[in-house]
Design an enzyme around this catalytic site. Structure first.
Site, PDB file in Angstrom:
ATOM      1  N   CYS B 172      39.206  49.217  36.948  1.00  0.00           N
ATOM      2  CA  CYS B 172      37.983  48.537  36.524  1.00  0.00           C
ATOM      3  C   CYS B 172      36.868  48.623  37.545  1.00  0.00           C
ATOM      4  CB  CYS B 172      38.313  47.084  36.192  1.00  0.00           C
ATOM      5  SG  CYS B 172      39.584  47.007  34.923  1.00  0.00           S
ATOM      6  N   HIS B 312      31.596  40.410  38.653  1.00  0.00           N
ATOM      7  CA  HIS B 312      32.618  41.132  37.894  1.00  0.00           C
ATOM      8  C   HIS B 312      32.933  40.271  36.670  1.00  0.00           C
ATOM      9  CE1 HIS B 312      35.666  44.039  37.091  1.00  0.00           C
ATOM     10  NE2 HIS B 312      36.653  43.188  37.214  1.00  0.00           N
ATOM     11  N   GLU B 323      36.990  35.411  42.222  1.00  0.00           N
ATOM     12  CA  GLU B 323      35.639  35.865  42.564  1.00  0.00           C
ATOM     13  C   GLU B 323      34.846  34.704  43.177  1.00  0.00           C
ATOM     14  OE1 GLU B 323      33.612  37.840  39.349  1.00  0.00           O
ATOM     15  OE2 GLU B 323      32.218  38.820  40.744  1.00  0.00           O
ATOM     16  N   LYS B 344      29.445  40.730  31.193  1.00  0.00           N
ATOM     17  CA  LYS B 344      30.634  40.836  30.338  1.00  0.00           C
ATOM     18  C   LYS B 344      30.698  39.709  29.308  1.00  0.00           C
ATOM     19  CE  LYS B 344      33.521  43.403  33.630  1.00  0.00           C
ATOM     20  NZ  LYS B 344      32.785  43.274  34.915  1.00  0.00           N
ATOM     21  N   HIS B 349      34.449  43.765  28.610  1.00  0.00           N
ATOM     22  CA  HIS B 349      34.817  44.516  29.808  1.00  0.00           C
ATOM     23  C   HIS B 349      34.915  46.005  29.458  1.00  0.00           C
ATOM     24  CE1 HIS B 349      36.270  45.773  33.530  1.00  0.00           C
ATOM     25  NE2 HIS B 349      37.281  44.941  33.724  1.00  0.00           N
ATOM     26  N   PHE B 408      42.747  46.437  38.635  1.00  0.00           N
ATOM     27  CA  PHE B 408      44.199  46.536  38.808  1.00  0.00           C
ATOM     28  C   PHE B 408      44.501  47.581  39.884  1.00  0.00           C
ATOM     29  CE2 PHE B 408      45.659  45.328  34.216  1.00  0.00           C
ATOM     30  CZ  PHE B 408      45.316  44.012  34.470  1.00  0.00           C
TER      31      PHE B 408
END
Lengths: 395, 422
Positions: B172, B312, B323, B344, B349, B408
């Site tokens: 991501c 994010h 975050e 987002k 996403h 990830f």
């Protein structure tokens, strides 16, 4: 000489020939180097299988091993060999600041689940619903992570604590070429002081063969060296499982910690030849000419895949230009896809360090060479796309 | 104007941008939707939703390739964003002459192709049948779609980029990494300009199921447009989405020399890998903290100079908490006051594309002096004290932005952008 020369201070390698630099040196300098083959499991295709590996030696935690399929295990294991070889494995500060570029394809799918879907689809027409039904109930949740391309690097971070940065390049041989080229450029420009770079390929899964055979690239029938496959049935490629990882450091960084290097990485050139329109051999000749001039004949660790068109073009380019004594190592290891260029660089560095050239792997197509190699050329000309080559020189 | 930064490196600016999301194609449509707080999340129609726990997504359904598989759609998304970016930069769209860095999802043979191949003849058992049919049929399209290098090769062909294109994946964070690679190449003096693209058209049933099995996705299917609610107390996962962002990166010197309009500056990039777990972040947030600090230090800026944060903000319980923790550690008490919003909340996403899409929106935020909101912020998480620019856009004079991307596999990449060269 410059403080930012790109030194190879650690090599990890695994192929059907064995594990580590010594095993490869012995296998490849044997009087008659012989390939290790498995002709049954994926017949009519031959493959060069993995040797027996005690995964625990580099991946101590069982839990970590279980989270990976063989491809990630192989890469993580081989990265560990390289870190060990460079003497950085247990230096927490050094690995925590180490950059990383991994060239990767994808991991293994669940063969049993897929086969179940294929078979069930023969008896019903609602295929999309079948997919939902089977995939939601039969997929192991964490398998996704074992398939993700960037999770080889992720596992290297977890197992070996390499955490300076983590980048994964994709795109068959080209990914391996770009990984080496970018790593070297970053060190040369001062953007990085030490980098782990490499790739792994695990061919022992039907999908890994399928990816070649969708365009008919695989060879069938008996084994022959890569230069002699035009007459064999099929497309010329015999694949192998294997991996190569290198620890690269700036000369200054290596000297400061008193490490002797195998060799240095010199200029690397890469290309995207428009093969449908351009003459590949001619383009490769151009790339060879762009390398700095050298004296005499240099050994050339060719990553030729055996794929008919690309292999013939590379052979033509290397034999038309003067001064290249070819060693097609994939005759003995099989095609290692993303790992092809890192593996070629590793073999080149190893010969420089040992002070001997490799004997010919194919007496009909390769010329003997004497004397300690000081400069060696490594190539990886993609079976389908992308081209790269680079010089490896004495440290 | 000084064309090198405080470290003596070439200043890298942006001279062209393009974007496609579920909100539409092109910057104009996206910006108008984004600033009016509209969501692009909708019920899935691309494939049947039987047996699925999540039935909503931010798929891009309006393109000719939308139903042609992940590889074809990812190519088209990248193509459209790049075309918009290169045209804006005033560079010929068939002669870019700089390198290409493409963030794209890993590819696999599409299930429909796999099924068709297997069923085309039944001569052997199991995988041998698949291989035998592959050998016999030589479906070049199937082959191309399952090679990792194909999309970049086709883009390079079309736009006339230079050399071997790099396709990359840092999960991501991929889109941000593509930009970082371009910035680094220009700083090394290898090129005057680079094309960085993040594209992701991989919202297949299997992709959805894979994320679902990891409990990563929101299951608030009843009101799709309300499902993505970053920093809210009742957030329950991200919404899978598609999109693309493209940026023409150029040395300031080259941009000035050809009189190109400067849309913003790529001041710094920072990254740090996490060694804690395959999907979870280190509990103390240290890798994300280090990535933010690395980006600031690469930009030669202090944390007090950041005026807005493009989060994010995935809307997963874990990410938003982490975050917040990381940013609070870096920015201290001031974190309560720095506006931070998550695109987002509206576009979902976009995975491999997210870093590039959100960099485009970050630059537009500065240019337009308008911060797009975090929508669906009806039920704030009391543990996350942030000014998320709730529900409505805000006019603000923003001169610098931090954009976060976490993924990830312990991927953390941050970008620092500025409105104008120093």
């Amino acid at each position: 000489m410059s403080a930012r020369d790109v030194m190879i201070t650690g090599i990890g390698m695994v192929s059907s020939l064995g594990e580590g630099t010594d095993a490869h040196w012995q296998a490849l300098t044997a009087e008659k180097p012989t390939p290790v083959l498995d002709c049954e499991r994926f017949s009519p295709y031959l493959i060069h299988p993995l040797p027996g590996i005690d995964w625990g030696l580099q991946i101590p935690k069982r839990g970590d091993q279980r989270q990976m399929e063989t491809w990630q295990r192989l890469g993580t294991y081989t990265a560990g060999l390289a870190l060990d070889d460079a003497g950085v494995k247990d230096d927490e500060a050094l690995v925590a600041s180490m950059d990383m570029i991994v060239a990767a394809g994808g991991g293994e799918r669940d063969q049993a689940v897929d086969q179940g879907i294929l078979d069930a689809a023969m008896t019903r027409n609602d295929h999309d619903i079948l997919l939902n039904e089977k995939l939601t109930t039969e997929l192991r949740p964490t398998l996704f992570l074992a398939q993700l391309s960037n999770l080889l690097a992720g596992n290297i971070s977890i197992v070996h604590k390499v955490t300076g940065s983590s980048r994964t390049f994709m795109g068959e041989e080209g990914a391996g070429i770009s990984a080496i080229e970018t790593a070297a450029a970053r060190i040369r420009s001062g953007q990085s002081s030490h980098i782990l770079v490499g790739a792994a390929f695990q061919t022992e899964h039907p999908d890994m063969l399928l990816a070649y055979e969708l365009a008919g690239y695989l060879s069938r029938g008996d084994w022959t060296p890569v230069w002699q496959r035009e007459k064999a049935e099929g497309g010329g490629v015999i694949t192998g499982s294997g991996a190569a990882f290198l620890v690269l450091e700036s000369r200054e960084h290596a000297e400061k910690r008193g490490r002797k290097a195998y060799a240095a990485i010199g200029p690397v050139v890469s290309e995207r030849v428009r093969r449908s329109r351009a003459d590949l051999a001619e383009a490769l000749t151009g790339m060879l000419e762009s390398l700095p001039p050298r004296d005499g004949t240099i050994m050339t660790l060719s990553g030729a895949s055996g794929a008919h068109a690309a292999t013939a073009a590379e052979k033509q380019a290397l034999s038309t230009a003067p001064g290249f004594a070819i060693r097609g190592f994939s005759s003995l290891t099989g095609h290692l896809k993303e790992a092809q260029f890192p593996f070629a660089i590793a073999l080149a560095a190893l010969a420089i360090e040992r002070g001997h050239p490799y004997p010919v792997f194919d007496a009909e197509n390769e010329q003997p060479l004497e004397g300690a190699p000081e400069t060696v050329l490594a190539t990886a000309i993609g079976y389908n796309l992308f081209e790269g080559m680079g010089l490896v020189t004495k440290a | 104007m000084k064309t090198t930064d405080s470290f003596g490196r070439p200043v890298v600016v942006v001279t062209g941008m393009g974007v496609v999301t579920s909100l539409g194609q092109g910057k104009a449509d996206n910006w108008s939707a984004l600033t009016s707080g509209r969501s692009g999340i909708h019920p899935i129609t691309r494939f049947p939703i039987d047996h699925l726990a999540t039935t909503i997504a931010g798929t891009v359904d309006f393109l000719p390739s939308s139903d042609k598989g992940a590889s074809a759609l990812t190519y088209q998304l990248a193509d459209l964003a790049a075309e918009e970016a290169i045209a804006e930069a005033g560079i010929p769209t068939d002669d870019f002459t700089g390198p290409l860095f493409l963030a794209a999802p890993p590819v696999e043979l599409d299930w429909h192709d796999r099924l068709a191949l297997y069923a085309s003849a039944k001569e052997e058992d199991g995988f041998r049948n698949l291989l035998a049919n592959a050998r016999r049929r030589r479906e070049r399209d199937y082959f191309d779609a399952s090679q990792f290098g194909t999309i970049a090769d086709r883009l390079a062909d079309k736009f006339g980029t230079r050399g071997l294109p790099i396709t990359l994946s840092t999960a991501c964070a991929s889109g941000a990494t593509a930009i970082q690679l371009g910035v680094e190449a220009i700083r090394r003096g290898e090129c005057d300009r680079a094309l960085a693209i993040g594209a992701d058209g991989s919202a297949t049933a299997e992709a959805l199921i894979r994320f679902s099995l990891l409990s990563a996705l929101s299951t608030q299917n009843e009101r799709p447009e309300k499902a993505s609610k970053p920093f809210s107390k009742d957030r329950d996962g991200f919404v899978l989405a598609e999109g693309s962002g493209a940026l023409v990166l150029e040395s300031l010197e080259s941009a000035l020399a050809r009189g190109a309009e400067i849309l913003g500056v790529m001041r710094g990039c920072g990254e740090k890998a996490d060694d804690f777990h395959r999907t979870r972040s280190k509990p103390d947030g240290s890798p994300a903290i280090a990535a933010v600090q690395a980006a600031l230090s690469d930009a030669g800026m202090s944390d007090s100079e950041i005026a807005y944060i493009n989060a994010h903000g995935t809307s997963t319980p874990e990410n938003d908490k982490m975050e917040h923790l990381s940013l609070s550690t870096v920015f201290g008490e001031r974190m309560r006051e720095i506006p931070i919003s998550s695109n987002k909340s509206m576009i979902g996403h976009t995975l491999s594309a997210a870093g590039a899409v959100e960099a485009v929106f970050s630059l537009m935020t500065m240019r337009e002096s308008v911060i797009p909101p975090t929508i669906n912020y009806d039920n704030p998480d009391p543990a996350i004290e942030l000014d998320v620019v709730p529900n409505r856009k805000r006019e603000a004079d923003i001169t610098s932005v931090l954009s976060n991307s976490f993924g990830f596999g312990g991927q953390n990449t941050c970008l620092v952008m500025a409105r104008e060269p120093v």
